[in-house]
Design a protein around this motif. Structure first.
Motif, PDB file in Angstrom:
ATOM      1  N   ALA A 206       0.856  -1.269   0.056  1.00  0.00           N
ATOM      2  CA  ALA A 206       0.340   0.083  -0.020  1.00  0.00           C
ATOM      3  C   ALA A 206       0.773   1.300  -0.156  1.00  0.00           C
ATOM      4  O   ALA A 206       0.311   2.361  -0.131  1.00  0.00           O
ATOM      5  CB  ALA A 206      -0.772  -0.017   1.131  1.00  0.00           C
ATOM      6  N   LEU A 207       2.027   1.035  -0.032  1.00  0.00           N
ATOM      7  CA  LEU A 207       3.271   2.369   0.275  1.00  0.00           C
ATOM      8  C   LEU A 207       2.911   3.102  -1.071  1.00  0.00           C
ATOM      9  O   LEU A 207       2.987   2.767  -2.402  1.00  0.00           O
ATOM     10  CB  LEU A 207       4.478   1.861   0.192  1.00  0.00           C
ATOM     11  CG  LEU A 207       5.374   3.009   0.521  1.00  0.00           C
ATOM     12  CD1 LEU A 207       5.432   3.800   1.694  1.00  0.00           C
ATOM     13  CD2 LEU A 207       7.050   2.364   0.180  1.00  0.00           C
ATOM     14  N   GLU A 208       2.800   4.494  -1.190  1.00  0.00           N
ATOM     15  CA  GLU A 208       2.859   5.505  -2.069  1.00  0.00           C
ATOM     16  C   GLU A 208       4.340   5.419  -2.669  1.00  0.00           C
ATOM     17  O   GLU A 208       5.513   5.724  -2.138  1.00  0.00           O
ATOM     18  CB  GLU A 208       2.465   6.963  -1.714  1.00  0.00           C
ATOM     19  CG  GLU A 208       2.574   7.819  -2.745  1.00  0.00           C
ATOM     20  CD  GLU A 208       1.917   7.593  -4.030  1.00  0.00           C
ATOM     21  OE1 GLU A 208       2.088   7.885  -5.187  1.00  0.00           O
ATOM     22  OE2 GLU A 208       0.678   7.143  -3.907  1.00  0.00           O
ATOM     23  N   LEU A 209       4.275   5.235  -3.989  1.00  0.00           N
ATOM     24  CA  LEU A 209       5.699   4.994  -4.768  1.00  0.00           C
ATOM     25  C   LEU A 209       6.258   6.343  -5.408  1.00  0.00           C
ATOM     26  O   LEU A 209       7.405   6.370  -5.526  1.00  0.00           O
ATOM     27  CB  LEU A 209       5.440   4.003  -5.648  1.00  0.00           C
ATOM     28  CG  LEU A 209       4.830   2.423  -5.289  1.00  0.00           C
ATOM     29  CD1 LEU A 209       4.918   1.463  -6.668  1.00  0.00           C
ATOM     30  CD2 LEU A 209       5.938   2.168  -4.285  1.00  0.00           C
ATOM     31  N   SER A 210       5.352   7.205  -5.664  1.00  0.00           N
ATOM     32  CA  SER A 210       5.896   8.284  -6.453  1.00  0.00           C
ATOM     33  C   SER A 210       6.773   9.240  -5.914  1.00  0.00           C
ATOM     34  O   SER A 210       7.410  10.054  -6.783  1.00  0.00           O
ATOM     35  CB  SER A 210       4.342   9.224  -7.062  1.00  0.00           C
ATOM     36  OG  SER A 210       3.820   9.474  -5.937  1.00  0.00           O
ATOM     37  N   THR A 211       6.885   9.297  -4.773  1.00  0.00           N
ATOM     38  CA  THR A 211       7.655  10.179  -3.847  1.00  0.00           C
ATOM     39  C   THR A 211       8.590   9.579  -3.142  1.00  0.00           C
ATOM     40  O   THR A 211       9.360  10.181  -2.487  1.00  0.00           O
ATOM     41  CB  THR A 211       6.827  10.868  -2.742  1.00  0.00           C
ATOM     42  OG1 THR A 211       6.248   9.901  -1.910  1.00  0.00           O
ATOM     43  CG2 THR A 211       5.494  11.754  -3.430  1.00  0.00           C
ATOM     44  N   LEU A 212       9.048   8.547  -3.273  1.00  0.00           N
ATOM     45  CA  LEU A 212      10.001   7.675  -2.621  1.00  0.00           C
ATOM     46  C   LEU A 212      11.390   8.002  -3.034  1.00  0.00           C
ATOM     47  O   LEU A 212      12.197   8.115  -1.999  1.00  0.00           O
ATOM     48  CB  LEU A 212       9.947   6.188  -2.890  1.00  0.00           C
ATOM     49  CG  LEU A 212       8.827   5.224  -2.453  1.00  0.00           C
ATOM     50  CD1 LEU A 212       8.664   3.793  -2.756  1.00  0.00           C
ATOM     51  CD2 LEU A 212       8.773   5.553  -0.987  1.00  0.00           C
ATOM     52  N   LYS A 213      11.741   8.679  -4.040  1.00  0.00           N
ATOM     53  CA  LYS A 213      13.246   9.170  -4.520  1.00  0.00           C
ATOM     54  C   LYS A 213      13.626  10.302  -3.592  1.00  0.00           C
ATOM     55  O   LYS A 213      14.613  10.358  -3.274  1.00  0.00           O
ATOM     56  CB  LYS A 213      13.111   9.511  -5.969  1.00  0.00           C
ATOM     57  CG  LYS A 213      14.495   9.801  -6.563  1.00  0.00           C
ATOM     58  CD  LYS A 213      15.474   8.578  -6.474  1.00  0.00           C
ATOM     59  CE  LYS A 213      16.792   9.040  -7.187  1.00  0.00           C
ATOM     60  NZ  LYS A 213      17.775   7.864  -7.289  1.00  0.00           N
ATOM     61  N   ALA A 214      12.570  11.010  -3.494  1.00  0.00           N
ATOM     62  CA  ALA A 214      13.011  12.015  -2.413  1.00  0.00           C
ATOM     63  C   ALA A 214      13.402  11.900  -1.050  1.00  0.00           C
ATOM     64  O   ALA A 214      14.223  12.577  -0.464  1.00  0.00           O
ATOM     65  CB  ALA A 214      11.653  12.949  -2.290  1.00  0.00           C
ATOM     66  N   ILE A 215      12.875  10.638  -0.528  1.00  0.00           N
ATOM     67  CA  ILE A 215      13.222  10.251   0.924  1.00  0.00           C
ATOM     68  C   ILE A 215      14.340   9.018   0.849  1.00  0.00           C
ATOM     69  O   ILE A 215      15.038   8.961   1.864  1.00  0.00           O
ATOM     70  CB  ILE A 215      12.120   9.823   1.747  1.00  0.00           C
ATOM     71  CG1 ILE A 215      11.482   8.593   1.097  1.00  0.00           C
ATOM     72  CG2 ILE A 215      11.081  11.036   1.897  1.00  0.00           C
ATOM     73  CD1 ILE A 215      10.286   8.077   2.037  1.00  0.00           C
ATOM     74  N   LEU A 216      14.466   8.509  -0.287  1.00  0.00           N
ATOM     75  CA  LEU A 216      15.587   7.435  -0.618  1.00  0.00           C
ATOM     76  C   LEU A 216      16.360   7.808  -1.832  1.00  0.00           C
ATOM     77  O   LEU A 216      15.966   7.347  -2.818  1.00  0.00           O
ATOM     78  CB  LEU A 216      14.812   6.065  -0.625  1.00  0.00           C
ATOM     79  CG  LEU A 216      14.117   5.637   0.260  1.00  0.00           C
ATOM     80  CD1 LEU A 216      13.320   4.148  -0.074  1.00  0.00           C
ATOM     81  CD2 LEU A 216      14.880   5.133   1.726  1.00  0.00           C
ATOM     82  N   PRO A 217      17.426   8.623  -1.659  1.00  0.00           N
ATOM     83  CA  PRO A 217      18.042   9.180  -2.583  1.00  0.00           C
ATOM     84  C   PRO A 217      18.726   8.262  -3.450  1.00  0.00           C
ATOM     85  O   PRO A 217      19.021   8.401  -4.855  1.00  0.00           O
ATOM     86  CB  PRO A 217      19.140  10.217  -2.237  1.00  0.00           C
ATOM     87  CG  PRO A 217      18.578  10.576  -0.990  1.00  0.00           C
ATOM     88  CD  PRO A 217      17.793   9.347  -0.354  1.00  0.00           C
ATOM     89  N   ALA A 218      19.066   6.921  -3.034  1.00  0.00           N
ATOM     90  CA  ALA A 218      19.946   6.104  -3.632  1.00  0.00           C
ATOM     91  C   ALA A 218      18.713   5.078  -4.337  1.00  0.00           C
ATOM     92  O   ALA A 218      19.423   3.729  -4.937  1.00  0.00           O
ATOM     93  CB  ALA A 218      20.847   5.176  -2.906  1.00  0.00           C
TER      94      ALA A 218
END
Length: 418
Positions: A206-218
């Motif tokens: 259920a995790l929202e995927l579109s904003t993950l790069k902002a909090i996980l830079p790698a």
């Protein structure tokens, strides 16, 4: 289960008695042996119940005399998903910061020379030691410790991979976000990537995927995994060298009892081609494809179009036998008019149907209650909207005989059969 009960459960005589009564109802077993002070009756009844569930979730592993706790079994990866992860990750050395029942560590031991399993709960770490012996696995080391404390004590680059399934249930509350899970992979992002060049995080489906790069830079890749048409997990792959690279996303559809791996990969923002009208067949992509926002990629590869611009129903004139999802033969479709809907049901002799609803004002429960529609596994009523955004009802039959219920094995990074 207590540690004392666990030690008793490991005794050969107790193990033999559990195996003898493995087909019993756990409650009846507890009643039959009530008062037997020489046996851990409560824990044995619990194991009988767990083994029933494990036979479905872990079909090959359950043939060993493994021990479980109900919660760890519930939270563990299913065997098909664990085997898929092991096919993705390989190398010399991996640390599993998740511990738990250890199903992922067991499967990863097949693709790594050495696996370090870490668990802060002494009961689960002791249980894992027992289960490893039962499976004859010798390349998994068990560490009873806090995972981040243990990891921080290792030199940088001690591992090729770190695997972590953060606990999403703390103090009885279920969470979805990474920041509220334990360990906090967002806060410890840099620590993880100092100790290993690559990290695999198992996250909630259920995790929202579109904003993950902002909090996980790698973050380098997201893999959404389903098993038997149920979204099970989102795998977040971190790579030390991927900080300035875009994220690749793919969907993987797996089936129990099959080695088939159906994958779709592409641009989640691809344009959606909308059909001018409903065609002969209606298609519903696998939930992993919908979650990964790859329905448009699948539609393009298969030569299909969307029923409308906002829902993931596809339509086409051709029957695609190996479509990754469900397919239906359309029998009729009418505008939604509550006053004439009973006549529509009577005309088609519909007394039962599986009701599917997307972008429609009434709930499934209200539709069933208002029109007295029973459940059916073959007859389907789709309540949605057409290309003009007008509410419609589609009467269709699930296609089994022509297409089969499971897609065949295909190559990776492609929409199968399209």
């Amino acid at each position: 289960m207590t540690l004392e009960e666990l030690y008793r459960l490991c005794e050969p005589d107790v193990q033999a008695l559990i195996a003898l009564h493995s087909g019993d109802d756990p409650a009846q077993f507890a009643m039959q042996f009530h008062g037997r002070k020489d046996l851990p009756v409560r824990a044995m009844a619990e194991q009988i119940g767990c083994r029933r569930k494990a036979a479905k979730k872990l079909p090959s592993l359950s043939t060993y005399n493994l021990l479980y706790t109900p919660l760890s079994l519930e939270q563990a990866s299913g065997e098909r998903a664990a085997a898929f992860k092991a096919s993705m990750l390989s190398g010399k050395r991996l640390i599993d910061l998740s511990g738990g029942l250890g199903i992922d560590s067991i499967f990863l031991s097949r693709t790594f020379d050495d696996v370090l399993y870490c668990e802060r709960d002494p009961l689960l770490s002791t249980l894992m030691e027992h289960n490893l012996k039962q499976c004859g696995i010798g390349n998994v080391q068990v560490q009873h410790a806090d995972s981040l404390t243990l990891l921080a004590g290792y030199p940088d680059d001690s591992f090729e991979w770190i695997y972590v399934d953060p606990a999403r249930r703390e103090e009885g509350q279920r969470s979805v976000t990474l920041e509220s899970a334990s360990p906090d992979v967002v806060l410890n992002h840099d620590l993880l990537l100092r100790k290993a060049a690559k990290v695999c995080i198992k996250a909630s489906p259920a995790l929202e995927l579109s904003t993950l790069k902002a909090i996980l830079p790698a973050l380098s890749e997201i893999v959404v995994v389903s098993v038997d048409r149920e979204c099970k997990e989102s795998l977040l792959l971190l790579d030390r060298g991927a900080r300035d690279r875009p994220v690749t996303i793919r969907a993987v559809a797996l089936s129990t009892g099959s080695d088939a791996v159906v994958e779709v990969c592409g641009d989640p923002d691809a344009d959606r081609a909308v059909a001018s009208s409903l065609k002969q067949f209606l298609y519903e992509p696998d939930p992993a494809i919908i979650k990964a926002r790859l329905s448009a990629v699948l539609a393009r590869n298969c030569g299909l179009e969307f029923l409308n611009g906002s829902v993931d129903y596809l339509t086409g004139e051709q029957l695609i036998a190996d479509f990754p999802g469900r397919l239906f033969r359309v029998l009729d479709a009418v505008p939604w008019k509550p006053k004439t809907f009973r006549a529509f049901l009577a005309r088609h002799h519909i007394t039962g149907a599986s009701i599917q609803r997307r972008d429609f004002p009434l709930s499934v429960e209200k539709l069933r209650t208002r029109f007295g529609i029973r459940e059916s596994e073959r007859v389907f009523l789709f309540f949605t909207r057409n290309a003009e955004r007008e509410p419609v009802v589609i009467y269709a039959l699930r296609v089994f005989a022509e297409a089969g219920s499971a897609p065949p094995a295909q190559g990776r990074n492609a929409a199968p059969g399209c």
